[in-house]
Design a protein around this motif. Structure first.
Motif, mmCIF file in Angstrom:
data_model
loop_
_atom_site.group_PDB
_atom_site.id
_atom_site.type_symbol
_atom_site.label_atom_id
_atom_site.label_comp_id
_atom_site.label_asym_id
_atom_site.label_seq_id
_atom_site.Cartn_x
_atom_site.Cartn_y
_atom_site.Cartn_z
ATOM 1 N N PRO A 48 26.560 -50.227 5.521
ATOM 2 C CA PRO A 48 26.515 -50.835 4.140
ATOM 3 C C PRO A 48 27.217 -52.293 4.131
ATOM 4 C CG PRO A 48 27.512 -48.631 4.559
ATOM 5 C CD PRO A 48 27.555 -48.919 5.869
ATOM 6 N N ARG A 82 24.361 -47.914 -2.640
ATOM 7 C CA ARG A 82 25.524 -46.787 -2.550
ATOM 8 C C ARG A 82 26.696 -47.270 -3.533
ATOM 9 N NH1 ARG A 82 24.166 -43.175 0.894
ATOM 10 N NH2 ARG A 82 23.135 -43.542 2.824
ATOM 11 N N THR A 92 41.236 -44.913 0.215
ATOM 12 C CA THR A 92 39.841 -44.141 0.762
ATOM 13 C C THR A 92 38.488 -44.244 -0.479
ATOM 14 O OG1 THR A 92 40.977 -42.808 2.077
ATOM 15 C CG2 THR A 92 38.721 -42.258 1.671
ATOM 16 N N GLN A 93 37.434 -44.527 -0.064
ATOM 17 C CA GLN A 93 36.431 -45.022 -0.869
ATOM 18 C C GLN A 93 35.657 -43.618 -0.753
ATOM 19 O OE1 GLN A 93 34.453 -48.575 -0.563
ATOM 20 N NE2 GLN A 93 36.150 -49.819 -0.594
ATOM 21 N N TYR A 94 35.078 -43.113 -1.928
ATOM 22 C CA TYR A 94 34.438 -41.902 -1.881
ATOM 23 C C TYR A 94 32.951 -42.142 -2.459
ATOM 24 C CZ TYR A 94 38.754 -39.594 -1.082
ATOM 25 O OH TYR A 94 40.016 -39.070 -0.499
ATOM 26 N N PHE A 95 31.723 -41.934 -1.371
ATOM 27 C CA PHE A 95 30.449 -42.471 -1.592
ATOM 28 C C PHE A 95 29.693 -41.532 -2.525
ATOM 29 C CE2 PHE A 95 30.210 -46.554 0.721
ATOM 30 C CZ PHE A 95 31.221 -46.654 1.085
ATOM 31 N N GLY A 96 28.694 -42.085 -3.201
ATOM 32 C CA GLY A 96 27.834 -41.186 -3.897
ATOM 33 C C GLY A 96 26.478 -41.092 -2.776
ATOM 34 N N PHE A 129 38.886 -47.592 9.093
ATOM 35 C CA PHE A 129 38.213 -46.463 8.366
ATOM 36 C C PHE A 129 37.153 -46.112 9.495
ATOM 37 C CE2 PHE A 129 39.966 -46.992 4.216
ATOM 38 C CZ PHE A 129 40.645 -47.821 4.118
ATOM 39 N N TYR A 173 33.811 -43.532 8.802
ATOM 40 C CA TYR A 173 32.970 -42.700 7.878
ATOM 41 C C TYR A 173 31.562 -42.074 8.962
ATOM 42 C CZ TYR A 173 35.167 -44.513 3.710
ATOM 43 O OH TYR A 173 36.050 -44.611 2.631
ATOM 44 N N GLN A 189 27.739 -40.213 8.374
ATOM 45 C CA GLN A 189 26.650 -40.398 7.375
ATOM 46 C C GLN A 189 25.772 -39.347 8.293
ATOM 47 O OE1 GLN A 189 24.769 -43.661 6.509
ATOM 48 N NE2 GLN A 189 23.146 -43.010 5.534
ATOM 49 N N LEU A 212 27.892 -41.291 2.982
ATOM 50 C CA LEU A 212 28.734 -41.390 3.705
ATOM 51 C C LEU A 212 29.966 -40.438 3.364
ATOM 52 C CD1 LEU A 212 27.063 -44.304 3.700
ATOM 53 C CD2 LEU A 212 29.134 -45.091 4.855
ATOM 54 N N PHE A 272 34.045 -39.690 4.384
ATOM 55 C CA PHE A 272 35.309 -40.104 4.963
ATOM 56 C C PHE A 272 35.822 -39.277 5.893
ATOM 57 C CE2 PHE A 272 39.252 -42.090 5.265
ATOM 58 C CZ PHE A 272 40.495 -41.127 5.376
ATOM 59 N N LYS A 324 41.491 -42.561 8.393
ATOM 60 C CA LYS A 324 41.908 -44.090 8.171
ATOM 61 C C LYS A 324 43.138 -44.398 8.803
ATOM 62 C CE LYS A 324 43.953 -43.537 3.858
ATOM 63 N NZ LYS A 324 43.760 -43.960 2.048
ATOM 64 N N PHE A 334 30.156 -45.070 11.125
ATOM 65 C CA PHE A 334 30.519 -46.485 10.634
ATOM 66 C C PHE A 334 31.795 -46.524 10.806
ATOM 67 C CE2 PHE A 334 26.372 -47.789 9.279
ATOM 68 C CZ PHE A 334 25.637 -46.623 8.973
#
Lengths: 115, 113
Positions: free
Chosen positions: A43, A91, A103-107, B34, B36, B38, B44, B46, B49, B90
């Motif tokens: 990304p 995204r 922490t990032q939470y993805f769609g 971090f 991730y 997929q 993605l 988590f 971290k 990733f």
């Protein structure tokens, strides 16, 4: 909802048309991020918001790309006068608070195809 | 500016064997790191971290990663691989004062039965 949602999931458009991609973050999440992901690549950051304020838009490729989050919740990424090179997965991610370690939470993403 | 390298496009490992997916980074100052994962046709997810503290970080699904400041690395590891671990992984970095994430190009892990 339980997670980040994005709509539409797939979008096919003709070159020159405008498109609007929607992101609905996890309820209560302060920060919202937009990324673009080309096939087989990681990304690429586009822009992000804390609440309704756009904090960084340095990743937007050019002035055809814009984003807003007027009420600090749902966000829209708009691409004007689309070009074939805009085809990618877009995204959205959200995080509970702002800060580098959040922490990032993805769609699930919106796959855009420009013909 | 931050950068992330994942030197291997593809990693193949037999089920039950240990796995390592490599990540090195470049950042000014101290990093947030971090991992991730997929899965096909999925977003993605988590995994884990590193923020501060213990260099060995444990995450979801039995994965762990070790932060090595001198080598600027954050390799992902698992003692015993499962076929279901097959996915795209990733690594991402953010500096303490940075605004955005930088993701690596990804490593495709294939666990063979």
């Amino acid at each position: 909802g339980a997670g980040v949602s994005q709509s539409p999931r797939y979008k096919v458009t003709k070159r020159g048309q405008d498109v609007a991609l929607r992101c609905d973050p996890i309820s209560g999440h302060v920060s919202l991020y937009w990324y673009r992901q080309a096939l087989g690549q990681g990304p690429e950051f586009l822009t992000y918001f804390n609440y309704e304020a756009q904090q960084d838009k340095s990743g937007l490729p050019n002035d055809r790309f814009s984003a807003e989050r007027p009420e600090g919740s749902i966000s829209t990424l708009t691409i004007q006068r689309t070009e074939q090179r805009d085809s990618a997965m877009y995204r959205c991610a959200s995080s509970l608070e702002f800060g580098g370690g959040e922490t990032q939470y993805f769609g699930p993403g919106t796959r855009l195809l420009v013909l | 500016a931050q950068s992330v390298a994942q030197p291997e496009d593809q990693v193949n490992v037999a089920e039950g064997n240990p796995l390592t997916v490599k990540c090195t980074y470049s950042v000014s100052g101290n990093p947030y790191l971090f991992w991730y994962v997929q899965y096909p046709n999925r977003g993605l997810q988590f995994l884990l971290k590193y923020i501060t503290g213990d260099n060995l970080v444990k995450g979801s699904y039995g994965f762990e990663a070790e932060f090595n400041k001198s080598q600027t690395s954050f390799h992902l590891k698992k003692p015993s691989a499962l076929v279901s671990d097959s996915a795209l992984y990733f690594c991402a970095v953010r500096d303490i004062e940075g605004q955005n994430f930088v993701f690596g190009p990804g490593t495709r892990l294939s666990v063979l039965p």
